[in-house]
Design a protein around this motif. Structure first.
Motif, short mmCIF file in Angstrom:
data_model
loop_
_atom_site.label_atom_id
_atom_site.label_comp_id
_atom_site.label_asym_id
_atom_site.label_seq_id
_atom_site.Cartn_x
_atom_site.Cartn_y
_atom_site.Cartn_z
N GLU A 1 0.81 -1.20 0.00
CA GLU A 1 0.00 0.00 0.00
C GLU A 1 0.85 1.26 0.00
N SER A 2 1.90 1.23 0.79
CA SER A 2 2.70 2.44 0.89
C SER A 2 4.18 2.10 0.85
N THR B 1 10.46 -0.55 -5.02
CA THR B 1 9.22 -1.21 -4.62
C THR B 1 8.04 -0.48 -5.23
N ALA B 2 8.12 0.82 -5.15
CA ALA B 2 7.02 1.62 -5.70
C ALA B 2 6.83 1.32 -7.18
N GLN C 1 7.55 -3.09 11.88
CA GLN C 1 8.16 -1.94 11.22
C GLN C 1 8.37 -2.16 9.74
N GLN C 2 8.25 -1.08 9.00
CA GLN C 2 8.56 -1.14 7.59
C GLN C 2 9.90 -0.45 7.40
N SER D 1 4.43 9.28 -0.59
CA SER D 1 2.97 9.13 -0.69
C SER D 1 2.62 8.13 -1.77
N ALA D 2 1.37 7.74 -1.75
CA ALA D 2 0.91 6.80 -2.75
C ALA D 2 0.98 7.40 -4.15
N ALA D 3 0.73 8.68 -4.22
CA ALA D 3 0.77 9.32 -5.52
C ALA D 3 2.19 9.27 -6.07
N GLU D 4 3.13 9.56 -5.19
CA GLU D 4 4.52 9.53 -5.62
C GLU D 4 4.91 8.11 -6.01
N ALA D 5 4.30 7.17 -5.34
CA ALA D 5 4.62 5.76 -5.64
C ALA D 5 3.94 5.29 -6.91
N GLY D 6 3.22 6.18 -7.57
CA GLY D 6 2.56 5.78 -8.81
C GLY D 6 1.45 4.79 -8.56
#
Ligand code: ATP
Ligand code: ATP
Ligand code: MG
Ligand code: MG
Lengths: 349, 359, 344, 329, 497
Positions: free
Chosen positions: B253-254, B260-261, B338-339, B349-354
């Motif tokens: 999700e994030s 990864t993104a 933890q991530q 952000s999710a947006a940045e992660a495409g």
């Protein structure tokens, strides 16, 4: 006899038309029909996806069209027209003339399909040498150009490298480059991205898209990744045990499947299932090709199966605009319960 | 998750620290070059847990699996299985350890000897572990159980591998891995050769087994939808290093790491509604593992790369529960929740992660 | 390449020494040569003189030390039989053997490629059956039959070629024709096998998909891939020929090393025997290196070679039949790779 | 279509209950292999019973009945293959020689095969130093003049069948050693071997279970080629006087001794030579068959019987024709 | 170039060879052409009386000594011999042949440390005293009385005084009708007629020697016209009419070692003689060309007796004798090893098997032992192997090149003879007498020796006096004689009419 799906489209749109294709294979257990009465057509500038479980005859169909069947297999019937030229009645020489210029094919296994002992440049340029009588030098510069087109960095130096010096993704791109070298009218890509990770897959799909739009190439994409089909293809043709069970445009088939197998397949996708939950799966396994039952090929696994399915093989029939299905009960499929319970019940045993 | 219902405190089955493996590959005229297939791997697996391992082809996933199985000798780092170092074991205790850790291989054809029948293949381990099922009758009984467990027929025992479909072959491999009753199974792309409906069957089978027997899995795959479905935690590998770990949900999700993104973003979606609006399409090729980039290994393909990325290897960043990202503190014992990602400029952000979906 | 060569040389030096020591010791176990060189009624004094003259009166170890000392001065001893320098005799005979071996192998390889490829095009077809029967027969015919019958037919009855000797091109016909049979027969089988498996590889399909002609597919794509096992076996067969084609050299009066070696063994001419063995062993060792280079030439995957141990590590990139040690006498390995599929 | 079904049912009929074709049926499917097998069985039977039946006749000399040509019924059946340079029956001698020939060639091949293969498989499996040393030893044996070894062994010991076997075996070991090593080195990197390792299976057990069954067909084929080589090598030893000794007789010895009569009495050398060639070819044909029959990926070639294959071809042709007709309508 | 090293100049084969070259094909390449090794068959056949010449020559047919480089010789006491040398003889290097050369030749071969083969063969350990009386007269003094010294001297081929006395010389300078041109090792030897030859010029301007070890190949070379003369053929070589056989001085016999049972019983040794059917062996195996033998030397050798009867073939008598011996307590079933040298002469293998069979018929146990030369020699010459697992019966082929039985009996029949298994004092005495005798006495004395061996000693079972066979092409004419195998005089070969 089946008529090509694209009959309604202007005739010149259909680059490839396959009608009633049968392929037989000799096995110890006798002769087996692995592809039976398969028909579809591929349109200029569009992608047709061939879908189906492993072993259902997708690659066989592709090889039969390309005239590259293994010696144990042979085309037992049917027609395939490439731009209205009958592929199956061609002799060796005519075939060779079509190969490369009219029809390009990308094989399933990129690692093995490149000849390990020749440079990429030699292999890429070979088509130009065969068909265009290019000199070695010309062939090489064409090869460099091709490599540039499929996005391989530093093509001038890499042209002299050998296949094993490339990564899987690059090799796959080189194979595609080879298949499209002479800008064929039709490209058959057999699982071009299996074994590649999604970032590379995305790059390759991008490449295919570009080729399609730039060259107006018709693409037959063989895959069993439904998500890829959903994203890339225009038309889809679902095969099961050597038969076409459903075909139509991707949008309609994926949103409104009219064959229980298509529906089962779609609900097996783990995409939105949650961790820990059982996945929906189609109970049972496909019939052995040597023991395909009379009647519907899907009868053993079909929740809708009834007496007629055991006796009569359903013909492919119109079930919606541009959509055809080989099911006696095509209309009921949409109302059919997702087979989750059935699947779970099946798995538990 | 099924195991959570158990009251027993979570026990770590496998603990890997700084595991390194270097291959020497012939190159050029000057002899060999080093290929760091594993370059300091840290991970742990708890009892009853499934750890997913994703990453580009050739990033070292199989090598990690093979090293954990002691098929390769690591150059450095430690492996602890229930507190024991398997590489120090010999003789009987080694065999006892072998019994507890098993593997399902990537290629269902190559991992089965074509000259043996399915039954012979599945019962092969008993020839070494004779004490498990000492009598032929017991072995036969066990074989029947196993076949049933993986959904094969008893009559299938006499067939040879090439008479099975890919999915069935993979089940034979799974049955073989199960035959010794292991605590941990490493699954190296167990479903990549299978089509969807069979894949679903196998995944369900694995899930059932975990619920029944409480085994742990390390699940290697590059099919993200499958990974998302079956794993509790995910580790993302890139060029021999784990660049991000976290719970499956966090990673999917994030994502923190740009790689990864891009993975998540590029993953094709069946449902058009789920398709990201602006996909990240990476440029450039995977660098050669023989000659990895300096500093951050991903910088050559990273859209966020800055000069510092080529100079310095990034430290781990940790995302806290509240969503803030901070430099990871090695002294603080890492919580499983933890991530963690190795990146100078983690994705925010999710947006940045495409991953943003056009709604 | 240089590191590789250096390693190969070091790796081969020890076996070379062992071979020489072995030959040295074994030769002296075959009995005292005095009786062969002295008249039957030779007296005791004459025998002693003979032993002293040839250093045979020393303990074996001393003889050996002297011999190795001599080698460093490039002195390989003197022939008891002819009184000539042993190394000179061996070196004089060797070119004849090499030329014969080279010609024979070149012809055998060429023929075998043609026949083997033709047979591989249709496995179990008529052509395949015939060629396999013929090649098996060729490989198992006693060579002196062929030689004598050949002389009878071609030299006496037809008068086309001289019976024997080394004068003129025609004199090569019979020896080469006789020698070529076994390599030809063996290689046909190997190449056929390798071709069958190469022709079923996916890259052949790829070539066809480009519209390549059959000739191009076989001659270019399949052959080069099938060549490696052929090279292996050809190498071993050449070793056999380099070690001397005794029968043929004897019958046709070919002044080669095989005949010289046999004569030296039978005549207990130790120095010459040792020189011959040393020479052929070195030649075999060079041949092995050449074969390795041949592999590299044929197959780019083994090109950056760096010794066996390391190479295997790179198996990810390599096919199964290429390795430093793998230019083995595996007729078989090859011929059978023939039909066996690699997949399982 | 009917013919297709017929073919299928014919194929079914030839199979056992489990659908797998028995080895014997597969042998019958390959006509060449069948002939070869029958021939070899005859050879073996001759070897076993020949000397008892023909022993006397093989040694009886008749100086007045020398070098009589074969296939002359006037000389009686005993001399149907002619008589040799001492007036002995060629037929009887060939029959008696079979035993000696096999008693030398078979053990020599077997010893070399077993020692060389096991050693090679072991070296290839373990790799590393063990492999390197083994290969060097093979190099040494290969570049060693085998004739010298023969002379030494037979000089120090004495010519006897056992010593001849020993020499032939030792000098041929490297062939198997190198082949087995190469195959085994490749096999040990296969995934199914890795799988066996993960169960803790011991190396020897892996070799036994996974390596040997795969390399065996290859090595056996090699052995059949060697079989002929060994018979000829034995004949050249005989020629030097260090092989089989009269009054024992082997095909190799007969070939070697008959060679001086090649132009005056060809049968003395050609007939036993023919026996060698035929035996070698038969063994090779059988080995080739066996390689296919034991290879799961190839077996189908033999499981398909000729009839059904033909029927298949015919049926597909017909079907294609029918299709073509339909298409034209 | 794609040719064997140095082959360009090799004599061209084919049937259209220039007829001024005489082409000879031998069994083997001479190991050396050193004159003092000329008693080695393969050396002598090339050089003797062709390239080099002796002082005195024995006529192979009559057995008489004839002048060659010495014109006359005489001795008063059989100890000191005076030789008169031929004048006007020139060596191939152009130098004059004088007494100094003759002395140097004898000194080099007999007295030096060279280890010449001829020394061991004809002279033994004792040295000769030499004196150069004048330019053309030489005086030779033996250590003890030696009536056949001139015969011994006939083995010495004369070389110039300059020839090294410390090293053997592979390519000699001689005085013969042919001069050595070149020797291409492994391939051929070429010689050409010497223009300054003192005697009659040979008919062929050039001579060329090659060698092939296969008899059938040598024969084929004659048939196909690639060679003019081939040595050492056998009838099986398919030479047809071009094969010319000649008595070659060689005798085949079995030597029985009496140290072990059953040969320690003379009855058994006699039985062996009765058991072997020599006549039919000669008739069938050797096509009637050989002669059944009664003694070790053939006719033409001093000492050969025409009257000595060939041992009768009588299988029954053989059996009776064996039975008799058995009755007397001899272990007649003790194994006998028949030791045979592989490929020593044509059909030796067959001969051995026939003998084995015939002795077996007589009730003896015979094992055949085929050995290669070197091993065979350990049985042939003293000291004999002691650890043998049976009684030894050696097949021997003896050739008396010298033409005098002394060369045979000293070695083969005396108690201590190098090739004699045993002897008796009486026989030794007879031999000593014969050795010292001259003229007709000598003949009679040796005849007595042979008779005595057959009657009382029976160490040998004689088989046959052999014949050799030369292949002679249609284009040349040559009359072989008993020494043609050792000494092929090319000067005697003429073009066919
Ligand atoms: N050479 C062959 N011999 C025998 N059967 C074959 C052969 N090739 C293919 N088959 C069989 O033909 C059927 C169709 O094979 P095909 O390769 O077309 O499947 P596919 O749909 O491409 O599967 P995948 O998705 O696994 O590639 C399969 O059942 C397969 O087992
Ligand atoms: N035995 C070996 N010798 C040399 N290099 C090797 C060896 N095994 C693996 N490698 C290299 O190590 C790297 C990691 O390989 P690995 O097989 O672990 O990748 P992977 O992540 O499993 O890939 P995939 O997804 O394709 O299975 C690759 O670059 C590979 O070429
Ligand atoms: Mg496929
Ligand atoms: Mg992997």
């Amino acid at each position: 006899m089946l008529e090509p799906v694209s009959n309604k489209q202007p005739q010149d749109e259909a680059v490839l038309q396959v009608q009633g294709l049968d392929v037989d294979i000799r096995t110890p257990k006798g002769t087996v029909r692995v592809v039976s009465n398969v028909g579809f057509s591929a349109r200029r500038g569009k992608t047709l996806a061939l879908l189906g479980e492993s072993g259902c005859g997708k690659s066989m169909t592709a090889k039969a069209i390309a005239g590259l069947l293994d010696p144990v297999a042979s085309v037992a019937g049917g027609k395939a027209y490439l731009d209205s030229r009958d592929l199956f009645s061609m002799n060796g020489k005519q075939r060779r003339a079509v190969a490369g210029e009219g029809l390009g094919i990308v094989f399933q296994d990129a690692l093995a399909a490149l000849n390990p002992v020749y440079t990429i440049g030699t292999q890429l340029g070979e088509a130009f040498r065969i068909h265009r009588g290019a000199s070695k030098k010309q062939a090489k510069s064409e090869a460099i150009e091709l490599m540039r087109r499929v996005g391989i960095p530093e093509p001038e130096t890499r042209v002299n490298s050998y296949p094993h010096q490339f990564s899987g993704g690059m090799r796959q791109r080189i194979l595609i480059a080879m298949a499209v070298a002479l800008s064929p009218k039709l490209l058959i890509a057999d699982e071009p991205t299996t074994a590649l990770d999604v970032t590379v897959q995305a790059q390759i799909m991008q490449l295919l898209r570009n080729l399609r739009s730039e060259e107006q190439m018709a693409v037959v994409l063989i895959t069993h990744d439904l998500a890829v089909v959903a994203e890339e293809a225009d038309d889809v043709c679902v095969m099961y045990a050597g038969n076409v069970v459903e075909q139509g445009s991707v949008d309609t088939v994926f949103t409104q499947p009219t064959h229980p197998y298509t529906k089962g397949l779609l609900s097996s996708v783990p995409a939105d299932a949650q961790r820990g939950e059982g996945l929906s799966s189609i109970p049972g396994s496909p019939p052995e090709l040597s023991k395909i039952p009379a009647g519907c090929v899907y009868q053993d696994r079909c929740p809708l199966a009834s007496a007629i399915c055991r006796e009569q093989r359903p013909a492919l029939r119109e079930t919606g605009p541009g959509q055809r299905s080989a099911c006696h009960f095509a209309e009921q499929v949409s109302t059919m319960q997702s087979n989750d319970e059935a699947a779970n019940g099946q798995d538990a045993h | 998750m099924s195991i959570e219902t158990q009251t027993e405190p979570e026990r770590t089955v496998l603990e890997v620290q700084d595991l390194a493996k270097t291959f020497h590959v012939a190159s050029g005229s000057s002899g060999t070059r080093e290929l760091k297939a594993l370059d300091g791997i840290n991970l742990s697996v708890k009892r009853g847990e499934t750890l997913g391992l994703v990453g580009e082809s050739g990033c070292g996933k199989s090598t990690l699996a093979r090293t954990l199985m002691m098929l390769e000798q690591p150059d450095g780092g430690t492996v602890r299985f229930d507190g024991q170092d398997p590489f120090a074991l010999r003789g009987k205790s080694l065999r006892a350890w072998r019994r507890r850790v098993q593997m399902v291989f990537q290629d269902p054809f190559a991992s089965l000897n074509a000259r043996m029948t399915a039954g012979q293949i599945i019962t092969e381990p008993f020839a070494t572990h004779k004490d498990l099922y000492p009598t032929a009758a017991a072995r036969k009984q066990r074989l029947k159980e196993l076949l049933e467990l993986v959904g094969l027929r008893a009559t299938d025992a006499d067939k040879s591998p090439q008479e099975f479909s890919g999915g069935q072959r993979q089940r034979i491999g799974i049955a073989r891995a199960l035959s010794l009753g292991p605590d941990l199974i490493i699954l190296d792309e167990p479903v990549s050769a299978l089509d969807l409906s069979v894949q679903a069957q196998v995944l369900n089978l694995l899930n059932d087994l975990q619920q029944q027997l409480g085994v742990s899995y390390i699940f290697i795959s590059h099919d993200l939808s499958v990974v998302r479905h079956v794993t509790d935690r995910v580790a993302v590998m890139y060029l021999g290093r784990i660049i991000e770990t976290g719970s499956t949900e966090q990673v999917f999700e994030s994502p923190l790491h740009p790689y990864t993104a891009s993975l998540m973003s590029a993953s094709p979606k069946l449902d058009p509604a789920l398709r990201p609006k602006n996909r990240i399409v990476l440029q450039g090729e995977l660098p050669s593992p023989l000659d990895p980039p300096s500093g951050c290994r991903f910088r050559t393909r990273c859209w966020k790369a800055q000069p510092i990325c080529s100079v310095e290897r990034p430290d781990s960043r940790v995302r806290a529960a509240d969503g803030t990202i901070s430099l990871g503190m090695p002294s603080v014992s890492r919580s499983e929740e933890q991530q963690i990602a190795e990146c100078h400029f983690p994705v925010q952000s999710a947006a940045e992660a495409g991953l943003a979906v056009s709604a | 390449m240089l590191t590789y060569l250096r390693k190969r040389i070091i790796a081969s030096a020890l076996p070379l020494v062992v071979v020489i020591i072995g030959v040295f010791a074994l030769a002296r176990m075959t009995g005292n040569p005095a009786a062969l060189y002295l008249p039957l009624n030779a007296t005791e004094t004459m025998r002693e003189e003979f032993a002293a003259r040839n250093g045979l009166d020393q303990p074996l170890l001393v003889q050996m030390a002297q011999y190795f000392g001599g080698i460093f001065r490039l002195d390989f001893g003197t022939s008891m039989r002819t009184g000539q320098d042993a190394a000179e005799m061996a070196l004089r005979a060797f070119p004849a053997t090499l030329q014969l071996a080279g010609t024979t192998m070149a012809i055998a390889i060429l023929l075998a490629i043609v026949v083997g490829s033709a047979a591989a095009m249709k496995p179990n077809g008529i052509l395949d059956r015939c060629s396999s029967f013929l090649s098996m027969t060729a490989a198992s015919i006693p060579d002196f039959w062929l030689a004598i019958v050949g002389i009878w037919v071609f030299a006496i009855t037809l008068g086309w070629v001289p019976t024997s000797g080394v004068a003129g091109a025609a004199a090569w016909f019979l020896p080469v024709a006789t020698l070529v049979m076994r390599p030809f027969g063996t290689l046909v089988q190997v190449i056929r096998g390798a071709m069958v498996s190469a022709l079923s590889e996916p890259y052949i399909k790829l070539a066809r998909s480009k519209g390549a002609t059959e000739y191009r597919v076989i001659g270019k794509h399949a052959l080069r891939n099938a060549a490696a096992p052929g090279l292996t076996v050809a190498g071993d067969l050449t070793v056999g020929l380099v070690n001397g084609a005794v029968v043929v050299e004897t019958i046709f009066g070919w002044p080669g090393i095989g005949k010289l070696m046999i004569d030296s063994i039978l005549q207990r001419d130790f120095a010459v025997l040792q020189a011959c063995v040393l020479l052929t062993a070195v030649a075999i060792f060079i041949l092995n290196i050449l074969i390795d280079l041949g592999y590299a030439l044929l197959d780019p995957r083994v090109r950056p070679s760096a010794g066996a141990r390391k190479r295997r590590k790179a198996r990810a990139a390599q096919g199964p039949t290429q390795g430093s040690e793998q230019h083995t006498p595996q007729l078989a390995a090859a011929s059978m790779a023939a039909d066996s599929t690699r997949g399982n | 279509m009917a013919s297709l079904e017929q073919a299928a049912s014919a194929a079914k009929a030839a199979k056992g209950k489990d659908g797998r074709v028995s080895m014997f049926t597969m042998l019958l499917r390959d006509r060449f292999a069948t002939v070869a097998a029958v021939f070899l069985v005859l050879v073996v039977l001759t070897a076993i019973f020949g000397p008892a039946v023909m022993g006397e006749r093989a040694t009886a000399q008749n100086l007045m009945f020398m070098n009589k040509a074969p296939f002359d019924p006037a000389n009686g059946w005993l001399y149907i293959l002619g008589s040799d340079s001492l007036g002995r029956s060629m037929l009887a001698r060939m029959v008696v020689a079979t035993q000696t020939t096999l008693l030398v060639a078979v053990p020599a091949v077997l010893v070399a095969l077993i020692v060389g293969s096991l050693w090679g498989v072991w070296a290839g499996y373990h790799r590393g130093r063990r492999e390197a040393v083994s290969m060097r030893i093979a190099d040494i044996i290969m570049s060693f003049p085998s004739l010298l070894l023969a002379v030494v062994v037979l000089f120090v010991f004495s010519p006897s069948a056992a010593n001849i076997v020993l020499i032939l075996a030792i000098t041929r070991i490297p062939i198997y050693l190198r082949t087995a090593r190469a195959e085994s080195a490749e096999l040990q990197s296969r995934t199914f071997v890795d799988a066996a390792r993960t169960f803790g299976t011991k190396p020897n057990a892996i070799i036994l279970r996974h390596v040997i069954p795969v390399v065996t067909p290859t090595l056996l084929t090699l052995a059949t080629l060697e079989f002929c080589f060994v018979m000829l090598a034995e004949s050249s030893l005989s020629f030097l006087g260090i092989g089989i000794q009269p009054p024992d007789v082997s095909w190799g010895l007969m070939v070697a001794q008959g060679r001086q009569y090649l132009q005056t009495a060809w049968w003395l050398s050609i007939l036993p030579g023919l026996a060698i060639v035929l035996t070698a070819v038969a063994a090779n044909v059988l080995a080739a068959w066996m390689r296919i029959a034991t290879d799961p990926a190839q077996r189908w070639r033999l499981e398909l019987d000729r009839k059904s294959t033909k029927a298949f071809e015919k049926a597909t042709r017909q079907a294609a024709k029918m299709q073509a007709k339909k298409g034209n309508d | 170039g794609c040719s064997v090293a140095n082959s360009e100049e090799a004599a061209s084969g084919g049937s259209s060879a220039p007829s001024d070259t005489l082409r000879v094909v031998l069994q083997q390449e001479p190991p050396t052409l050193e004159a003092c090794e000329s008693n080695l068959t393969s050396t002598g056949v090339v050089i003797r009386s062709t390239i080099t010449e002796p002082l005195i020559e024995r006529n192979p047919t009559s057995g008489e000594l004839e002048p060659k480089l010495a014109t006359e010789w005489s001795s008063k006491d059989d100890k000191t011999w005076t030789l008169k040398l031929r004048e006007g003889v020139k060596f191939h290097d152009g130098s004059e042949f004088t007494a100094a050369d003759a002395v140097a030749t004898i000194d080099r071969a007999v007295n030096s440390k060279l280890g010449c083969n001829v020394e061991g063969y004809v002279f033994g350990d004792d040295d000769l005293k030499l004196k150069e009386v004048d330019d053309y007269t030489v005086e030779v003094t033996a250590a003890k009385k030696d009536p056949i010294l001139p015969l011994r001297l006939s083995f010495l081929e004369v070389v110039p005084e300059e020839t090294s006395a410390t090293e053997k010389v592979r390519e000699p300078i001689g005085t013969g009708p042919y001069k050595l041109d070149d020797w291409q090792a492994g391939q051929s030897i070429n010689a050409s007629a010497y223009t300054d030859y003192w005697g009659e010029a040979p008919e062929f301007q050039k001579a060329n020697y090659q060698w092939r070890s296969e008899g059938s190949v040598r024969a084929a070379m004659i048939t196909s016209g690639e060679a003019d003369i081939a040595t050492g053929l056998s009838p099986e070589d398919n030479i047809g009419d071009l094969g010319v056989s000649y008595p070659n001085n060689e005798t085949v016999a079995l030597r029985m070692h009496a140290d072990k049972a059953p040969f320690d019983d003379i009855r058994i040794r006699r039985a062996v003689n009765y058991a072997i059917d020599k006549e039919s062996i000669v008739a069938s195996l050797y096509g009637g060309r050989d002669k059944a033998a009664a003694q070790l030397v053939p006719s033409g050798v001093v000492g050969h007796s025409e009257d000595l009867p060939v041992w009768e073939y009588n299988a029954q008598k053989a059996k009776d004798l064996v039975a008799e011996a058995k009755a007397a307590g001899t272990d007649v079933s003790a194994p006998i090893n028949l030791v045979v040298r592989t490929a020593q002469f044509p059909k030796i293998q067959e001969l051995a098997q026939v003998i084995q069979e015939q002795l077996t018929q007589a009730g003896l146990t015979v094992n055949l032992k085929m050995l290669e030369t070197s091993q065979h020699l350990t049985y042939q010459v003293r000291p004999f192997p002691t650890k043998e697992d049976g009684a030894i019966m050696l097949m021997t082929q003896h050739g008396n090149q010298a033409g005098d039985a002394a060369f045979t009996v000293d070695q083969y029949m005396t108690t201590k003879g190098a090739q004699s298994a045993f002897g008796t004092p009486e026989l030794d005495k007879l031999i000593a007498q014969a050795d010292a005798a001259t003229g007709d006495d000598r003949q009679a004395a040796f005849e007595k020796v042979f008779k005595y061996q057959n009657d009382e000693v029976v160490q040998f079972a004689h088989i046959a006096h052999q014949t050799g066979m030369l292949g002679i092409s249609q284009s040349v004419a040559y009359e072989p004689n008993s020494s043609s195998g050792d000494e092929l005089r090319l000067a005697e070969v003429t073009a066919a009419k």
